[in-house]
Enzyme design. Structure first.
Site, short mmCIF file in Angstrom:
data_model
loop_
_atom_site.label_atom_id
_atom_site.label_comp_id
_atom_site.label_asym_id
_atom_site.label_seq_id
_atom_site.Cartn_x
_atom_site.Cartn_y
_atom_site.Cartn_z
N ASN A 9 29.19 63.13 24.81
CA ASN A 9 28.53 63.00 26.10
C ASN A 9 29.44 62.10 26.94
OD1 ASN A 9 26.99 62.46 28.32
ND2 ASN A 9 25.34 61.40 27.23
N LYS A 11 29.15 61.31 29.96
CA LYS A 11 28.42 60.55 30.98
C LYS A 11 29.17 60.65 32.32
CE LYS A 11 26.36 57.86 27.34
NZ LYS A 11 25.75 56.63 26.89
N HIS A 94 18.23 62.71 28.55
CA HIS A 94 18.92 61.52 28.03
C HIS A 94 18.20 60.27 28.54
CE1 HIS A 94 22.00 58.48 27.38
NE2 HIS A 94 22.53 59.32 26.50
N GLU A 96 19.24 57.64 29.74
CA GLU A 96 19.74 57.13 31.04
C GLU A 96 19.13 57.91 32.18
OE1 GLU A 96 23.87 57.50 29.97
OE2 GLU A 96 23.63 55.83 28.56
N GLU A 166 18.35 59.17 19.80
CA GLU A 166 19.21 58.09 20.30
C GLU A 166 18.38 56.84 20.59
OE1 GLU A 166 23.02 59.85 22.15
OE2 GLU A 166 21.51 59.76 23.72
N GLY A 172 25.61 52.36 23.74
CA GLY A 172 26.59 51.57 24.48
C GLY A 172 26.59 50.09 24.14
N SER A 212 26.27 54.38 19.70
CA SER A 212 27.39 53.60 19.15
C SER A 212 28.02 54.21 17.90
CB SER A 212 26.97 52.15 18.89
OG SER A 212 26.59 51.52 20.10
#
Ligand code: 13P
Length: 248
Positions: A9, A11, A94, A96, A166, A172, A212
């Site tokens: 991904n 991003k 996702h 985010e 996730e 991250g 991660s």
């Protein structure tokens, strides 16, 4: 036996020209017949990514998609815009997007249904916050996300879907979930799919871990019985992604 699926991904990283450069660099490193390899890149780079990946084992995915066919939805991307250029996968929901762009379980469900209608494989994301984990509600929370995401999805469609677990606290942060933590939740997701559908659907659906993932952690994570690969952020932009794909 489920084939592993390892997706990057990207991003909001890399311009279209940088995308071509990075795909050219990674292409030989991610060559593998054992796993499915997907690069999910920003919408503006999709066409270039598909051109750059031609003749390789890399499939290209989008990072988002809207749930309407067309119309007055400024800035959105319709499903047939993706299929027209050869996009095969799309990340849906996702964390985010849920956090910064107000996506909900309901919009995730609409997008999942629309993706299937167009023959695009959704990578459906779920995951708990640190507070939820500390409060002991992780499994309840994830089950709710999955049940709503798969509302009205047929078992044939669900068999082809990909779910990405996730944990938000692992994204991250460099704080990867332990393989036990990741396996526990991925097994619970499979159990939930079994309850919604049946054993055959639960055995067919592929469940990734994301958060991660690095070349160091990949092999132990992907060796877990219910983890069928990974959704990789930061490390998918580096040559390390080749090591993750060839994790064995
Ligand atoms: P990182 O691998 O950078 O933690 O990102 C994970 C992720 O969000 C993939 O979708």
């Amino acid at each position: 036996m489920r084939k592993k699926i390892i997706a990057g991904n990207w991003k909001m990283n890399k311009t279209p020209s940088e995308t071509v450069q990075l795909i050219n660099e990674l292409r030989p490193l991610v060559a593998s017949e054992e796993v499915d390899v997907v690069f999910c890149v920003p919408a503006i780079s999709l066409t270039k990514a598909i051109e750059a990946a031609q003749g390789s084992n890399i499939e290209i995915g989008a990072e988002n998609m809207y749930y309407e066919e067309s119309g007055a939805y400024t800035g959105e991307i319709a499903p047939n815009m993706l299929t027209d250029i050869g996009v095969k996968y799309v990340i849906i929901g996702h964390s985010e997007r849920r956090e910064y762009f107000a996506e909900t379980d309901e919009t995730v469900n609409k997008k999942v249904l629309k993706a299937f209608e167009h023959g695009i494989t959704p990578i459906v994301c779920c995951g708990e916050s640190l507070t939820q984990r500390e409060q002991g509600v992780t499994i309840d929370w994830i089950r709710q996300q999955i049940k709503i995401a798969f509302l009205n999805v047929t078992s044939e469609q669900a068999k082809a879907a990909v779910i990405a677990y996730e944990p938000i606290w692992a994204i991250g942060t460099g704080k990867v979930a332990t393989s036990e933590q990741a396996q526990e939740v991925c097994a619970a997701i499979r159990q939930c799919i079994k309850e919604i559908y049946d054993e055959a659907t639960a055995e067919a659906i592929r469940i990734q871990y994301g958060g991660s993932v690095t070349a160091d952690s990949a092999s132990e994570l992907f060796a877990q019985p219910d983890i069928d690969g990974g959704l990789v952020g930061g490390a998918s932009l580096k040559p390390d992604f080749g090591k993750i794909v060839n994790y064995k």
